[in-house]
Structures are given as structure tokens and as C-alpha cells.
Write a protein that holds these residues in place. Structure first.
Motif, PDB file in Angstrom:
ATOM      1  N   ALA A  62       6.942  -2.162  -0.953  1.00 10.83           N
ATOM      2  CA  ALA A  62       6.611  -3.480  -1.484  1.00 10.83           C
ATOM      3  C   ALA A  62       5.233  -3.393  -2.109  1.00 10.83           C
ATOM      4  N   GLU A  63       4.927  -4.273  -3.026  1.00  6.01           N
ATOM      5  CA  GLU A  63       3.650  -4.230  -3.744  1.00  6.01           C
ATOM      6  C   GLU A  63       2.457  -4.292  -2.793  1.00  6.01           C
ATOM      7  N   SER A  64       2.594  -5.031  -1.699  1.00  2.00           N
ATOM      8  CA  SER A  64       1.466  -5.182  -0.776  1.00  2.00           C
ATOM      9  C   SER A  64       1.475  -4.181   0.376  1.00  2.00           C
ATOM     10  N   SER A  65       2.426  -3.245   0.392  1.00  2.00           N
ATOM     11  CA  SER A  65       2.526  -2.297   1.502  1.00  2.00           C
ATOM     12  C   SER A  65       1.713  -1.033   1.248  1.00  2.00           C
ATOM     13  N   TRP A  66       1.498  -0.264   2.319  1.00  2.00           N
ATOM     14  CA  TRP A  66       0.859   1.048   2.190  1.00  2.00           C
ATOM     15  C   TRP A  66       1.842   2.009   1.544  1.00  2.00           C
TER      16      TRP A  66
END
Length: 83
Positions: A62-66
């Protein structure tokens, strides 16, 4: 990317300066080879000239994941590659 570029780190302490290839600095996730009293003072990236090609890719769920996987590549000029 710093590993692909064969970067060298300079670590300083009261004992002096330690030169370390960046791929030897990272022992595992969030665990650097940093001795007590040392700090990172310089990052030395060798010059490769304008004909070298570099690439970097980061795979994330996801865009906000590591990132799950990251990779880097450095290719010499076409004239010096093996055929």
C-alpha cells in the motif's frame, strides 16, 4: 542504492576513523555495525561517469506501508559490458 554504488562510510570516534563498505554496515534490519561512541561522519559515493545506468525499485503493498522488497542495479557503459 548505496550498496549498488559501492559506497563507503566513515565512522568517527575518539579512537579515530573507521572506513567501512556500506554493505558491511547493515548487519540486519535496524541493526548497524556502529560501535559504542562512533557516529557516521561521511558517506563517500564513488564517481562512475555519465555513461553508467542506475535503477531502483521499491515494492509496497500500500502507498503508506513499508517496502516489502527493494532492489537497486548499476550497469557500466555498454562498451565495457560482456557480450
Amino acid at each position: 542504492m548505496l550498496v549498488a554504488l559501492r559506497t563507503e562510510l566513515l565512522l568517527r570516534s575518539t579512537a579515530g576513523v573507521r572506513h567501512l563498505p556500506v554493505d558491511d554496515f547493515f548487519l540486519r534490519a535496524e541493526r548497524p555495525d556502529l560501535r559504542p561512541g562512533e557516529f557516521l561522519s561521511e558517506i563517500v559515493v564513488p564517481a562512475h561517469g555519465g555513461d553508467w545506468a542506475a535503477g531502483y525499485y521499491k515494492l509496497k503493498f500500500a502507498e503508506s506501508s513499508w517496502p516489502v522488497v527493494t532492489t537497486a542495479c548499476l550497469l557500466p557503459p555498454p562498451s565495457s559490458r560482456l557480450s
